[in-house]
Design a protein around this motif. Structure first.
Motif, PDB file in Angstrom:
ATOM      1  N   PRO A  21      -2.487  -2.429  -5.802  1.00  0.00           N
ATOM      2  CA  PRO A  21      -1.145  -1.829  -5.821  1.00  0.00           C
ATOM      3  C   PRO A  21      -0.869  -1.105  -7.125  1.00  0.00           C
ATOM      4  O   PRO A  21      -1.288  -1.545  -8.203  1.00  0.00           O
ATOM      5  N   LEU A  22      -0.140  -0.005  -7.044  1.00  0.00           N
ATOM      6  CA  LEU A  22       0.236   0.748  -8.231  1.00  0.00           C
ATOM      7  C   LEU A  22       1.429   0.096  -8.921  1.00  0.00           C
ATOM      8  O   LEU A  22       2.286  -0.498  -8.263  1.00  0.00           O
ATOM      9  N   PRO A  23       1.509   0.228 -10.242  1.00  0.00           N
ATOM     10  CA  PRO A  23       2.729  -0.185 -10.930  1.00  0.00           C
ATOM     11  C   PRO A  23       3.932   0.629 -10.451  1.00  0.00           C
ATOM     12  O   PRO A  23       3.801   1.794 -10.066  1.00  0.00           O
ATOM     13  N   ASP A  24       5.079   0.009 -10.477  1.00  0.00           N
ATOM     14  CA  ASP A  24       6.309   0.659 -10.047  1.00  0.00           C
ATOM     15  C   ASP A  24       6.612   1.875 -10.932  1.00  0.00           C
ATOM     16  O   ASP A  24       6.466   1.814 -12.151  1.00  0.00           O
ATOM     17  N   GLY A  25       7.003   2.981 -10.314  1.00  0.00           N
ATOM     18  CA  GLY A  25       7.440   4.147 -11.064  1.00  0.00           C
ATOM     19  C   GLY A  25       6.394   5.209 -11.326  1.00  0.00           C
ATOM     20  O   GLY A  25       6.721   6.279 -11.835  1.00  0.00           O
ATOM     21  N   TRP A  26       5.128   4.949 -10.987  1.00  0.00           N
ATOM     22  CA  TRP A  26       4.095   5.966 -11.200  1.00  0.00           C
ATOM     23  C   TRP A  26       4.240   7.120 -10.217  1.00  0.00           C
ATOM     24  O   TRP A  26       4.188   8.289 -10.606  1.00  0.00           O
ATOM     25  N   VAL A  27       4.363   6.784  -8.939  1.00  0.00           N
ATOM     26  CA  VAL A  27       4.422   7.796  -7.879  1.00  0.00           C
ATOM     27  C   VAL A  27       5.715   7.593  -7.094  1.00  0.00           C
ATOM     28  O   VAL A  27       6.096   6.454  -6.795  1.00  0.00           O
ATOM     29  N   VAL A  28       6.387   8.704  -6.770  1.00  0.00           N
ATOM     30  CA  VAL A  28       7.636   8.631  -6.014  1.00  0.00           C
ATOM     31  C   VAL A  28       7.546   9.519  -4.778  1.00  0.00           C
ATOM     32  O   VAL A  28       6.751  10.469  -4.723  1.00  0.00           O
ATOM     33  N   ASP A  29       8.378   9.189  -3.769  1.00  0.00           N
ATOM     34  CA  ASP A  29       8.443  10.036  -2.580  1.00  0.00           C
ATOM     35  C   ASP A  29       9.475  11.140  -2.798  1.00  0.00           C
ATOM     36  O   ASP A  29      10.008  11.299  -3.905  1.00  0.00           O
ATOM     37  N   GLY A  30       9.754  11.913  -1.760  1.00  0.00           N
ATOM     38  CA  GLY A  30      10.657  13.053  -1.883  1.00  0.00           C
ATOM     39  C   GLY A  30      12.084  12.695  -2.220  1.00  0.00           C
ATOM     40  O   GLY A  30      12.868  13.553  -2.639  1.00  0.00           O
ATOM     41  N   GLN A  31      12.442  11.415  -2.049  1.00  0.00           N
ATOM     42  CA  GLN A  31      13.781  10.948  -2.405  1.00  0.00           C
ATOM     43  C   GLN A  31      13.783  10.205  -3.742  1.00  0.00           C
ATOM     44  O   GLN A  31      14.786   9.588  -4.108  1.00  0.00           O
ATOM     45  N   GLY A  32      12.664  10.260  -4.464  1.00  0.00           N
ATOM     46  CA  GLY A  32      12.599   9.615  -5.769  1.00  0.00           C
ATOM     47  C   GLY A  32      12.342   8.130  -5.716  1.00  0.00           C
ATOM     48  O   GLY A  32      12.440   7.450  -6.740  1.00  0.00           O
ATOM     49  N   ARG A  33      11.950   7.597  -4.555  1.00  0.00           N
ATOM     50  CA  ARG A  33      11.688   6.168  -4.424  1.00  0.00           C
ATOM     51  C   ARG A  33      10.234   5.875  -4.797  1.00  0.00           C
ATOM     52  O   ARG A  33       9.322   6.592  -4.394  1.00  0.00           O
ATOM     53  N   SER A  34      10.043   4.800  -5.538  1.00  0.00           N
ATOM     54  CA  SER A  34       8.708   4.445  -6.016  1.00  0.00           C
ATOM     55  C   SER A  34       7.790   4.036  -4.865  1.00  0.00           C
ATOM     56  O   SER A  34       8.211   3.372  -3.920  1.00  0.00           O
ATOM     57  N   ILE A  35       6.515   4.466  -4.955  1.00  0.00           N
ATOM     58  CA  ILE A  35       5.476   4.083  -4.001  1.00  0.00           C
ATOM     59  C   ILE A  35       4.448   3.241  -4.744  1.00  0.00           C
ATOM     60  O   ILE A  35       3.860   3.700  -5.725  1.00  0.00           O
ATOM     61  N   THR A  36       4.229   2.021  -4.303  1.00  0.00           N
ATOM     62  CA  THR A  36       3.228   1.164  -4.941  1.00  0.00           C
ATOM     63  C   THR A  36       1.988   0.947  -4.078  1.00  0.00           C
ATOM     64  O   THR A  36       0.963   0.512  -4.599  1.00  0.00           O
ATOM     65  N   ASP A  37       2.052   1.255  -2.773  1.00  0.00           N
ATOM     66  CA  ASP A  37       0.872   1.156  -1.925  1.00  0.00           C
ATOM     67  C   ASP A  37      -0.151   2.185  -2.403  1.00  0.00           C
ATOM     68  O   ASP A  37       0.134   3.390  -2.422  1.00  0.00           O
ATOM     69  N   PRO A  38      -1.370   1.763  -2.803  1.00  0.00           N
ATOM     70  CA  PRO A  38      -2.306   2.700  -3.425  1.00  0.00           C
ATOM     71  C   PRO A  38      -2.782   3.799  -2.486  1.00  0.00           C
ATOM     72  O   PRO A  38      -3.056   4.920  -2.931  1.00  0.00           O
ATOM     73  N   HIS A  39      -2.861   3.501  -1.191  1.00  0.00           N
ATOM     74  CA  HIS A  39      -3.371   4.493  -0.243  1.00  0.00           C
ATOM     75  C   HIS A  39      -2.305   5.528   0.101  1.00  0.00           C
ATOM     76  O   HIS A  39      -2.594   6.718   0.210  1.00  0.00           O
ATOM     77  N   GLU A  40      -1.056   5.085   0.242  1.00  0.00           N
ATOM     78  CA  GLU A  40       0.030   6.027   0.467  1.00  0.00           C
ATOM     79  C   GLU A  40       0.260   6.878  -0.779  1.00  0.00           C
ATOM     80  O   GLU A  40       0.501   8.086  -0.688  1.00  0.00           O
ATOM     81  N   ALA A  41       0.151   6.245  -1.953  1.00  0.00           N
ATOM     82  CA  ALA A  41       0.304   7.011  -3.186  1.00  0.00           C
ATOM     83  C   ALA A  41      -0.794   8.059  -3.313  1.00  0.00           C
ATOM     84  O   ALA A  41      -0.537   9.214  -3.703  1.00  0.00           O
ATOM     85  N   HIS A  42      -2.023   7.687  -2.975  1.00  0.00           N
ATOM     86  CA  HIS A  42      -3.132   8.637  -3.028  1.00  0.00           C
ATOM     87  C   HIS A  42      -2.896   9.781  -2.050  1.00  0.00           C
ATOM     88  O   HIS A  42      -3.174  10.951  -2.358  1.00  0.00           O
ATOM     89  N   ARG A  43      -2.378   9.470  -0.871  1.00  0.00           N
ATOM     90  CA  ARG A  43      -2.056  10.518   0.104  1.00  0.00           C
ATOM     91  C   ARG A  43      -0.990  11.462  -0.446  1.00  0.00           C
ATOM     92  O   ARG A  43      -1.097  12.683  -0.310  1.00  0.00           O
ATOM     93  N   GLN A  44       0.030  10.898  -1.082  1.00  0.00           N
ATOM     94  CA  GLN A  44       1.082  11.731  -1.663  1.00  0.00           C
ATOM     95  C   GLN A  44       0.510  12.668  -2.724  1.00  0.00           C
ATOM     96  O   GLN A  44       0.852  13.850  -2.778  1.00  0.00           O
ATOM     97  N   VAL A  45      -0.376  12.129  -3.562  1.00  0.00           N
ATOM     98  CA  VAL A  45      -0.887  12.920  -4.683  1.00  0.00           C
ATOM     99  C   VAL A  45      -1.888  13.970  -4.218  1.00  0.00           C
ATOM    100  O   VAL A  45      -1.956  15.068  -4.773  1.00  0.00           O
ATOM    101  N   THR A  46      -2.684  13.672  -3.183  1.00  0.00           N
ATOM    102  CA  THR A  46      -3.701  14.622  -2.733  1.00  0.00           C
ATOM    103  C   THR A  46      -3.164  15.590  -1.688  1.00  0.00           C
ATOM    104  O   THR A  46      -3.413  16.794  -1.765  1.00  0.00           O
ATOM    105  N   ALA A  47      -2.428  15.080  -0.693  1.00  0.00           N
ATOM    106  CA  ALA A  47      -1.885  15.956   0.357  1.00  0.00           C
ATOM    107  C   ALA A  47      -0.547  16.546  -0.038  1.00  0.00           C
ATOM    108  O   ALA A  47      -0.148  17.613   0.448  1.00  0.00           O
TER     109      ALA A  47
END
Length: 370
Positions: free
Chosen positions: A205-231
């Protein structure tokens, strides 16, 4: 991830095996032996320093770009402009490691002649960890600074809901007499996008606050975060300083500074514009910036290094917050990782090992890491 428990199935590979694996793949892809050697050196050094996001784990992305025709592994860097205190190099759409090594070497050569010098690079690709090149200057007794534009669009600017900038890095290194060199190597985002990939590969899991969704909410799931950053469907990585308005605005400004020097000054591309206007096979056209300063231009020989030693000694002697703790200076964790990994090996998570094995199968070289 260095210093933390490894994911199940992780192989601890000897540095010489990682070196042989990278080198064999680059040669199989058609890279000239000398360029492959320089690239391999930079990539292995990156992994030894604990920067797992920018070493051997980059081979999958390099293969994708090479097979798509975006990356010319046969290209040789060329000098476009040159004066006694500057130069501009064209990487020929090749990987960034050979041209960056050449650029910092030129910058130091010139600085030792005239006091200080800058070398810019255009038409390049990913160059690995910026600190590897800053260290070239420090090893030769010069102060080095490196910035770069980046390929991806990952940073969410202050008050924005979608990413626009990359994780544009800044590295700075300075020599000392008896201490390790001071080496700052940082992304201008809270974390480099490659670090998100490392958490994805290790299923952590990612630390809180590294990656956010379009509404500014933190994403800690590493696979969803990776999808956000790559796609990048929405959201992305927060600027250095997190989500607080003024703190994030400063990180956002640092990213722009890095792009201005590494991208705009050198005549390289700006990722959002490139992504809108270029075809899928067009090179990334990344820009890098390298500066070297000879301390002897400002001080008597050895005086700068002696003063910096005193500064670092004072920092190390600061009472730690926790009993038994140690106050660190920039560069200390990476050098500690290097010593540890030369002894214990470089971690290759199972997911990364499987992907590297597939690369080896496709290019017809033995898999050496498990």
């Amino acid at each position: 991830m260095d210093g933390k428990p490894n994911a199940p199935g992780t192989v601890m590979a000897r540095a010489e095996d990682v070196r042989a694996q990278i080198h064999s793949i680059l040669l199989a892809w058609g890279m000239a032996a000398d360029l492959a050697e320089t690239t391999t050196d930079a990539m292995v050094e990156t992994d030894l320093l604990g920067v797992d996001s920018h070493g051997i784990s980059m081979l999958m992305g390099y293969e994708t770009h090479w097979r798509a025709g975006k990356l010319d592994l046969t290209a040789r860097p060329k000098v476009v402009r040159e004066t006694p205190c500057m130069a501009l190099l064209d990487a020929g759409a090749g990987l960034g490691h050979p041209v960056s090594t050449m650029a910092m070497t030129m910058a130091v050569d010139k600085a030792l002649q005239v006091g200080m010098a800058v070398v810019g690079v255009r038409n390049s690709h990913h160059f690995g960890a910026a600190g590897v090149y800053a260290r070239i200057a420090a090893r030769r007794g010069a102060i080095g600074m490196v910035t770069s534009a980046t390929r991806g669009v990952a940073m969410v600017p202050t008050n924005a809901g979608v990413p626009v900038l990359g994780t544009n890095p800044i590295a700075f290194a300075a020599p000392t007499q008896r201490n390790l060199p001071f080496v700052l190597d940082m992304a201008t985002t809270t974390v480099a996008s490659g670090k998100v990939k490392v958490y994805h590969l290790n299923d952590k899991p990612l630390p809180d606050g590294w990656v956010v969704d379009g509404q500014g909410r933190s994403i800690t799931d590493p696979h969803e975060a990776h999808r956000q950053v790559t796609a990048r469907p929405e959201g992305g990585i927060t600027p250095l300083g997190g989500t607080a308005d003024m703190a994030s605005h400063k990180g956002y400004g640092l990213a722009m500074m890095a792009h201005i020097l590494g991208g705009t000054l050198t005549g390289a591309s700006f990722s959002p514009i490139r992504n809108r206007t270029q075809t899928g096979t067009a090179p990334d056209d990344l820009g890098h910036f390298f500066m070297a300063i000879d301390p002897r231009a400002f001080r008597d020989e050895g005086a700068f290094e002696a003063d910096l030693n005193d500064v670092i000694d004072e920092l190390h002697a600061t009472p730690p917050a926790q009993p038994g703790g140690k106050v660190l200076v920039a560069g200390d964790p990476e050098e500690a990782a290097r010593i540890r990994r030369l002894k214990d090996g470089i971690p290759i998570p199972a997911m990364l090992g499987a992907q590297l094995r597939e690369i080896c199968d496709r290019c017809g070289v033995p898999f050496l890491l498990g």
